[in-house]
Design a protein around this motif. Structure first.
Motif, PDB file in Angstrom:
ATOM      1  N   GLU A 736       0.782  -1.232   0.000  1.00  0.00           N
ATOM      2  CA  GLU A 736       0.000   0.000   0.000  1.00  0.00           C
ATOM      3  C   GLU A 736       0.816   1.285   0.000  1.00  0.00           C
ATOM      4  OE1 GLU A 736      -3.312   0.389   2.539  1.00  0.00           O
ATOM      5  OE2 GLU A 736      -4.390  -1.152   1.436  1.00  0.00           O
ATOM      6  N   GLY A 737       2.099   1.207   0.280  1.00  0.00           N
ATOM      7  CA  GLY A 737       2.862   2.442   0.331  1.00  0.00           C
ATOM      8  C   GLY A 737       4.180   2.329  -0.403  1.00  0.00           C
ATOM      9  N   PHE A 738       4.596   3.411  -1.040  1.00  0.00           N
ATOM     10  CA  PHE A 738       5.941   3.470  -1.609  1.00  0.00           C
ATOM     11  C   PHE A 738       6.398   4.919  -1.602  1.00  0.00           C
ATOM     12  CE2 PHE A 738       3.602   4.549  -5.440  1.00  0.00           C
ATOM     13  CZ  PHE A 738       4.441   5.455  -6.094  1.00  0.00           C
ATOM     14  N   ALA A 739       7.703   5.086  -1.635  1.00  0.00           N
ATOM     15  CA  ALA A 739       8.271   6.430  -1.685  1.00  0.00           C
ATOM     16  C   ALA A 739       9.682   6.350  -2.240  1.00  0.00           C
ATOM     17  CB  ALA A 739       8.284   7.076  -0.296  1.00  0.00           C
ATOM     18  N   ILE A 740      10.107   7.418  -2.864  1.00  0.00           N
ATOM     19  CA  ILE A 740      11.496   7.570  -3.287  1.00  0.00           C
ATOM     20  C   ILE A 740      12.127   8.571  -2.338  1.00  0.00           C
ATOM     21  CG2 ILE A 740      13.053   8.271  -5.131  1.00  0.00           C
ATOM     22  CD1 ILE A 740      10.779   7.444  -7.088  1.00  0.00           C
ATOM     23  N   ALA A 741      13.035   8.077  -1.534  1.00  0.00           N
ATOM     24  CA  ALA A 741      13.663   8.920  -0.507  1.00  0.00           C
ATOM     25  C   ALA A 741      14.637   9.901  -1.147  1.00  0.00           C
ATOM     26  CB  ALA A 741      14.381   8.042   0.512  1.00  0.00           C
ATOM     27  N   GLY A 742      15.129  10.808  -0.317  1.00  0.00           N
ATOM     28  CA  GLY A 742      16.123  11.755  -0.806  1.00  0.00           C
ATOM     29  C   GLY A 742      17.381  11.072  -1.276  1.00  0.00           C
ATOM     30  N   ASN A 743      17.666   9.861  -0.780  1.00  0.00           N
ATOM     31  CA  ASN A 743      18.827   9.113  -1.259  1.00  0.00           C
ATOM     32  C   ASN A 743      18.572   8.455  -2.607  1.00  0.00           C
ATOM     33  OD1 ASN A 743      17.232   6.844  -0.757  1.00  0.00           O
ATOM     34  ND2 ASN A 743      18.248   6.359   1.181  1.00  0.00           N
ATOM     35  N   GLN A 744      17.370   8.675  -3.154  1.00  0.00           N
ATOM     36  CA  GLN A 744      16.942   8.212  -4.476  1.00  0.00           C
ATOM     37  C   GLN A 744      16.665   6.713  -4.545  1.00  0.00           C
ATOM     38  OE1 GLN A 744      16.006  10.400  -6.978  1.00  0.00           O
ATOM     39  NE2 GLN A 744      16.312  11.706  -5.168  1.00  0.00           N
ATOM     40  N   ASN A 745      16.598   6.045  -3.395  1.00  0.00           N
ATOM     41  CA  ASN A 745      16.184   4.644  -3.380  1.00  0.00           C
ATOM     42  C   ASN A 745      14.665   4.543  -3.312  1.00  0.00           C
ATOM     43  OD1 ASN A 745      18.848   3.928  -3.385  1.00  0.00           O
ATOM     44  ND2 ASN A 745      18.699   2.548  -1.633  1.00  0.00           N
ATOM     45  N   LEU A 746      14.147   3.457  -3.889  1.00  0.00           N
ATOM     46  CA  LEU A 746      12.713   3.178  -3.869  1.00  0.00           C
ATOM     47  C   LEU A 746      12.399   2.262  -2.690  1.00  0.00           C
ATOM     48  CD1 LEU A 746       9.844   3.139  -5.176  1.00  0.00           C
ATOM     49  CD2 LEU A 746      10.631   1.154  -6.508  1.00  0.00           C
ATOM     50  N   TYR A 747      11.445   2.689  -1.863  1.00  0.00           N
ATOM     51  CA  TYR A 747      11.019   1.908  -0.704  1.00  0.00           C
ATOM     52  C   TYR A 747       9.538   1.563  -0.847  1.00  0.00           C
ATOM     53  CZ  TYR A 747      15.404   3.487   1.328  1.00  0.00           C
ATOM     54  OH  TYR A 747      16.739   3.746   1.544  1.00  0.00           O
ATOM     55  N   VAL A 748       9.195   0.347  -0.430  1.00  0.00           N
ATOM     56  CA  VAL A 748       7.816  -0.145  -0.524  1.00  0.00           C
ATOM     57  C   VAL A 748       7.446  -0.767   0.810  1.00  0.00           C
ATOM     58  CG1 VAL A 748       6.274  -1.790  -1.666  1.00  0.00           C
ATOM     59  CG2 VAL A 748       7.986  -0.553  -3.014  1.00  0.00           C
ATOM     60  N   VAL A 749       6.200  -0.566   1.241  1.00  0.00           N
ATOM     61  CA  VAL A 749       5.763  -1.160   2.500  1.00  0.00           C
ATOM     62  C   VAL A 749       4.388  -1.791   2.334  1.00  0.00           C
ATOM     63  CG1 VAL A 749       4.594   0.889   3.444  1.00  0.00           C
ATOM     64  CG2 VAL A 749       5.642  -0.772   5.000  1.00  0.00           C
ATOM     65  N   THR A 750       4.146  -2.876   3.086  1.00  0.00           N
ATOM     66  CA  THR A 750       2.848  -3.538   3.083  1.00  0.00           C
ATOM     67  C   THR A 750       2.087  -3.207   4.355  1.00  0.00           C
ATOM     68  OG1 THR A 750       3.745  -5.567   4.083  1.00  0.00           O
ATOM     69  CG2 THR A 750       3.702  -5.453   1.668  1.00  0.00           C
ATOM     70  N   ASP A 751       0.764  -3.148   4.224  1.00  0.00           N
ATOM     71  CA  ASP A 751      -0.146  -2.910   5.344  1.00  0.00           C
ATOM     72  C   ASP A 751      -0.544  -4.266   5.917  1.00  0.00           C
ATOM     73  OD1 ASP A 751      -2.283  -2.402   7.013  1.00  0.00           O
ATOM     74  OD2 ASP A 751      -3.465  -1.313   5.531  1.00  0.00           O
ATOM     75  N   ASN A 752      -0.203  -4.510   7.194  1.00  0.00           N
ATOM     76  CA  ASN A 752      -0.502  -5.822   7.783  1.00  0.00           C
ATOM     77  C   ASN A 752      -1.900  -5.900   8.387  1.00  0.00           C
ATOM     78  OD1 ASN A 752      -0.385  -4.484  10.242  1.00  0.00           O
ATOM     79  ND2 ASN A 752       1.236  -5.763  11.098  1.00  0.00           N
ATOM     80  N   ASP A 753      -2.702  -4.862   8.181  1.00  0.00           N
ATOM     81  CA  ASP A 753      -4.110  -4.852   8.607  1.00  0.00           C
ATOM     82  C   ASP A 753      -4.293  -5.054  10.107  1.00  0.00           C
ATOM     83  OD1 ASP A 753      -6.073  -4.080   6.912  1.00  0.00           O
ATOM     84  OD2 ASP A 753      -6.537  -6.060   6.132  1.00  0.00           O
ATOM     85  N   GLY A 754      -3.258  -4.800  10.889  1.00  0.00           N
ATOM     86  CA  GLY A 754      -3.379  -5.015  12.320  1.00  0.00           C
ATOM     87  C   GLY A 754      -3.657  -6.460  12.670  1.00  0.00           C
ATOM     88  N   LEU A 755      -3.239  -7.392  11.794  1.00  0.00           N
ATOM     89  CA  LEU A 755      -3.439  -8.826  11.929  1.00  0.00           C
ATOM     90  C   LEU A 755      -4.899  -9.228  11.772  1.00  0.00           C
ATOM     91  CD1 LEU A 755      -0.701  -8.181  13.606  1.00  0.00           C
ATOM     92  CD2 LEU A 755      -0.951 -10.526  14.352  1.00  0.00           C
ATOM     93  N   ASP A 756      -5.725  -8.348  11.228  1.00  0.00           N
ATOM     94  CA  ASP A 756      -7.122  -8.647  10.982  1.00  0.00           C
ATOM     95  C   ASP A 756      -7.246  -9.156   9.548  1.00  0.00           C
ATOM     96  OD1 ASP A 756      -9.848  -8.809  10.967  1.00  0.00           O
ATOM     97  OD2 ASP A 756     -10.209  -6.660  10.935  1.00  0.00           O
ATOM     98  N   ASP A 757      -7.619 -10.428   9.383  1.00  0.00           N
ATOM     99  CA  ASP A 757      -7.688 -11.057   8.055  1.00  0.00           C
ATOM    100  C   ASP A 757      -6.339 -11.018   7.343  1.00  0.00           C
ATOM    101  OD1 ASP A 757     -10.398 -11.493   8.451  1.00  0.00           O
ATOM    102  OD2 ASP A 757     -10.985  -9.631   7.494  1.00  0.00           O
ATOM    103  N   ALA A 758      -5.263 -11.121   8.106  1.00  0.00           N
ATOM    104  CA  ALA A 758      -3.916 -11.101   7.548  1.00  0.00           C
ATOM    105  C   ALA A 758      -2.992 -11.840   8.508  1.00  0.00           C
ATOM    106  CB  ALA A 758      -3.439  -9.666   7.339  1.00  0.00           C
ATOM    107  N   ASN A 759      -1.834 -12.263   8.006  1.00  0.00           N
ATOM    108  CA  ASN A 759      -0.924 -12.964   8.911  1.00  0.00           C
ATOM    109  C   ASN A 759      -0.070 -11.995   9.733  1.00  0.00           C
ATOM    110  OD1 ASN A 759       0.792 -12.172   6.775  1.00  0.00           O
ATOM    111  ND2 ASN A 759       2.182 -13.872   7.176  1.00  0.00           N
ATOM    112  N   GLY A 760      -0.081 -10.729   9.365  1.00  0.00           N
ATOM    113  CA  GLY A 760       0.547  -9.714  10.200  1.00  0.00           C
ATOM    114  C   GLY A 760       1.955  -9.323   9.813  1.00  0.00           C
ATOM    115  N   GLU A 761       2.570 -10.058   8.929  1.00  0.00           N
ATOM    116  CA  GLU A 761       3.943  -9.726   8.551  1.00  0.00           C
ATOM    117  C   GLU A 761       3.982  -8.432   7.742  1.00  0.00           C
ATOM    118  OE1 GLU A 761       7.587 -11.687   5.889  1.00  0.00           O
ATOM    119  OE2 GLU A 761       5.903 -12.923   6.545  1.00  0.00           O
ATOM    120  N   THR A 762       4.874  -7.534   8.117  1.00  0.00           N
ATOM    121  CA  THR A 762       5.097  -6.308   7.353  1.00  0.00           C
ATOM    122  C   THR A 762       6.373  -6.462   6.535  1.00  0.00           C
ATOM    123  OG1 THR A 762       3.983  -4.869   8.940  1.00  0.00           O
ATOM    124  CG2 THR A 762       5.589  -3.840   7.479  1.00  0.00           C
TER     125      THR A 762
END
Length: 776
Positions: A736-762
């Motif tokens: 659900e999230g991504f950003a290009i930091a000032g260091n110009q690397n691409l970062y991506v993150v997953t939403d673990n839904d607070g472990l609701d209907d998900a296994n919780g791993e981020t």
């Protein structure tokens, strides 16, 4: 995406304490400035490859189902064993009333070898409770009680593994639970629980209370000669000895879990009675009965109110241990899951001779969950992470304890060379409900079987396979955890459900993120990406009228002036807003969507936001009611004149039943828009997880909801599916999230839904230089 209006009412109870270390009034600028590091990690997460487990595969056991079973039929892997050659895992599937076989000769590519239904061995209502492989056979422990708690029944079937035929069956005289084999293979011990009926009320007691006779016992089976000559030896407990030990309801003991040491001593937990016993397995004599005692624990979350509040405590609470394991011959470790009267959210090591605890985890087990985003707030009032499964093995010549969290979905690894001073080593993510923890020392492997299966959410029970040592490491594959939080005044910053990501305009190695409504009140978190794992080290409370507020923050974009713009999703269309926040966390203004657009949205509205000079771009997750199917809206807001304009974005399609495609994030980079698009699928079903590139339109977009907007053209910038598959886990749905930091690397993150209907791993992915990562 969780909407719970009741959470808002609870904000006033613990907000100030939850946000310890965050000023809510901005008294001191240096303390409220969100890029000022405050938290540090007390744990060194970076073990050398040679000294850690590496996940090699995650095998969902529905893939091993009989062909005639529908895909959505519940199927689990609860307790497992392995053949003597270490190549075949055999697991119990109580939900489907069968046992399953998985070939792990190649630990990176498990292969299902089918199942054996208990209907073939006895009756369609029989349930397997445990399994243990011995030579060419597997002992299958079967509960045949069928709900008649007052008349418990069970048996153990000896099944030849090669042809899966039963060669002998032994009546156990009651309802069994776990089984263990002595290290020399000479005998087996079975805990005969004769479990209580949780809906029955004994005279003068509460519903579910003890006593509910008959009492439990232990069966010992000598494994000498041909299986058809094996016979059980019953071990009863002395009621008076149990009473003198201080056990709860000694006239009705319920053995739960067994473990055997090199001397042939059987350790057995009596969970509901808050005790454990030591039995001489060769003579059948009960040597000792001990109370597991109680523990007071502070610094934990004890209120199910949506707040990740670690100021709660439990006092003099019975441990009520579930799994037990020997550390050498003189100490035992217990996982203190608890039952209806207890559970201390951790684990304990006891002196097996005196019964005295020599070490207790206190709040540290729950804090592991908080630091790694695995805290399950919905179980705060119950038993928190619920440590249930446990195994003792040896790694690199050191005795090692493996403790499974049933609710937070992880296994924690500890060096227990000194039983009085365990040392945390590693945390291993699993699919939901890990219970069977199976070390395979001959191959340096670990199999973790999980008992929770949610076919509707497509989060399936699995066998998780790990390998220990450098030979199982894979270059470039991220280890877990990839992002953690540091501590403020001894308490980790609580986090989870990260659906937003933004670069810090002032620091090239920092990002901002936010928890959504899964954990209130609203906060903006600062991440230091120069550390490994990335470290959440600041938190900024969002304040309105002097009070913290609850927001379903789905997108965040840092402004060059030090403030933020948030994309806030509403329960219904009119609740979707842009929220302008100052650098000290105070809300400056709220900008609602135009009435026509808002009226056409349901529960999936604003998701992404990106500041672009004086304008702000937003991504709407789903189609509005007036737009063509498969076209969602990208909006541009101009604060000068309070003007909105809209463009169309064409969605991909999977045609999978029950699936939909939507947008999650938007960013401006190199004069173009980057848009994150995903399906609602996860695990092996996942198909669309991608970042697309869209040219910023030159013309003016539509201002009306009643007209179809111009559909922009998109080109693939990066398919994220291989990145999500790389850690060999269960592919996450919500990237659900991504950003290009000032260091110009691409970062991506997953939403673990607070472990609701998900296994919780981020998963927090550093995909390297954006110029290379976004080539399509």
């Amino acid at each position: 995406m969780r909407k719970d209006a009741a959470r808002a009412a609870a904000l006033s109870t613990a907000v100030a304490l939850i946000l310890a270390g965050c000023s809510t009034e901005g008294e001191k600028a240096d303390e409220t400035k969100p890029d000022t590091p405050k938290a540090t990690s007390p744990i060194d997460w970076n073990l050398p490859d040679a000294d850690r487990y590496h996940r090699t595969a995650t095998y969902p056991v529905y893939l091993n189902k009989p062909a005639e079973d529908p895909v959505d039929k519940e199927t689990v892997a609860e307790i497992s064993t392995v053949t003597p050659d270490g190549n075949t895992v055999i697991y119990t599937d109580a939900a489907a009333k069968r046992i399953g076989f998985v070939d792990i000769k190649d630990p990176a590519k498990p292969v299902g070898q089918g199942t054996l239904s208990l209907e073939e061995l006895g009756h369609k209502d029989d349930q397997p409770t445990s399994v243990a492989a011995v030579g060419e056979f597997v002992l299958v422990v079967v509960d045949t009680t069928g709900g008649d708690f007052a008349n418990p029944k069970g048996r153990v079937d000896i099944v030849r593994i090669a042809d899966r035929t039963r060669v002998h069956s032994i009546d156990l005289g009651g309802q069994p639970d776990s089984i263990a084999i002595s290290p020399d293979g000479s005998f087996a011990a079975i805990a005969m629980e004769n479990q209580r009926n949780e809906e029955f009320t004994p005279p003068g007691k509460e519903e579910g209370d003890l006593p509910q006779p008959p009492t439990g016992f232990v069966q010992l089976i000598d494994l000498k000669g041909a299986p058809n000559t094996w016979k059980p030896r019953k071990v009863d407990f002395d009621v008076e000895a149990a009473r003198q030990a201080g056990l709860d309801t000694p006239e009705d003991l319920e053995p739960e879990y067994v473990s055997i040491n090199s001397r042939g001593q059987v350790a057995v937990t009596l969970q509901e009675n808050n005790g454990f016993a030591i039995i001489d397995g060769r003579t059948g004599q009960v040597q000792k009965i001990f109370s597991a005692g109680s523990e007071s624990v502070e610094g934990i979350d004890t209120k199910e109110d949506g707040n990740l509040d670690q100021t709660g405590s439990i006092s003099d609470t019975p441990r009520e241990p579930d799994a037990i394991g020997w550390i050498g011959d003189d100490h035992v470790a217990t996982a203190n899951e608890g039952d209806w009267k207890g559970g201390t959210r951790g684990w304990t090591i006891f002196d097996a001779n005196s019964g005295e605890p020599v070490w207790d985890a206190g709040n540290s087990f729950e804090q592991l969950a908080v630091r790694t985003g695995l805290h399950i707030e919905g179980r705060a009032e119950a038993k928190g992470p619920e440590p249930e499964g446990l195994a003792i093995t040896e790694l690199g010549g050191k005795p090692t304890a493996l403790i499974a969290s049933e609710r937070s979905n992880f296994v924690a690894v500890y060096d227990v060379s000194d039983p009085k001073n365990p040392v945390f080593r590693q945390i291993l993510p699993t699919t939901p409900g890990p219970e069977g923890v199976l070390p395979i020392p001959s191959r340096n492997l670990l199999a973790i079987s999980s008992e929770a299966d949610d076919a509707e959410a497509r989060v399936r029970a699995s066998v998780n396979v790990y390998g220990y040592g450098e030979q199982f490491a894979a270059d470039g594959k991220p280890a877990f955890p990839s992002v953690v939080s540091g501590d403020v005044d001894g308490k980790p910053i609580g986090w989870g459900a990260l659906g937003a990501l933004s670069a810090d305009p002032e620091n090239e190695n920092r990002l901002y993120t936010a928890t959504d409504i899964a954990y209130g009140p609203a906060r903006i978190l600062g991440i230091d990406v120069s550390q490994k794992p990335a470290l959440i080290d600041t938190q900024l409370a969002i304040i309105e009228d002097g009070k913290p507020v609850t927001l379903d923050t789905e997108g965040v974009s840092a402004r060059p002036d030090g403030g933020f713009v948030l994309a806030v999703e509403g329960e219904e269309g009119p609740g979707n807003q842009l929220v302008y926040v100052a650098a000290d966390g105070k809300i400056e203004k709220r900008v609602p969507l135009p009435q026509g657009i808002a009226a056409g949205l349901g529960g999936q509205g604003l998701e992404g936001v990106a500041v672009d000079g004086d304008s702000v771009w937003v991504a709407v997750q789903r189609e509005t009611k007036s737009d063509p199917k498969g076209v969602v809206r990208i909006g541009r807001y101009n604060p000068d004149g309070d003007k909105w304009e809209w463009f169309g974005y064409p969605l991909d399609e999977t045609k999978a039943e029950g699936d939909w495609i939507g947008l999650s994030e938007i960013a401006v980079h190199d004069g173009q828009l980057l848009v994150l698009e995903r399906d609602k699928l996860n695990g092996p079903d996942a198909r669309v997880k991608a970042i697309y590139r869209v040219a910023i339109p030159e013309g003016v977009g539509l201002t009306s909801a009643g007209q179809a907007p111009q559909v922009l053209q998109k080109t693939l910038a990066r398919n994220l599916l291989p990145d999500l598959q790389a850690p060999n886990g269960f592919v996450q749905e919500k990237v659900e999230g991504f950003a290009i930091a000032g260091n110009q690397n691409l970062y991506v993150v997953t939403d673990n839904d607070g472990l609701d209907d998900a296994n919780g791993e981020t998963q927090f992915l550093d995909l390297g230089p954006a110029a290379e990562a976004l080539k399509g």
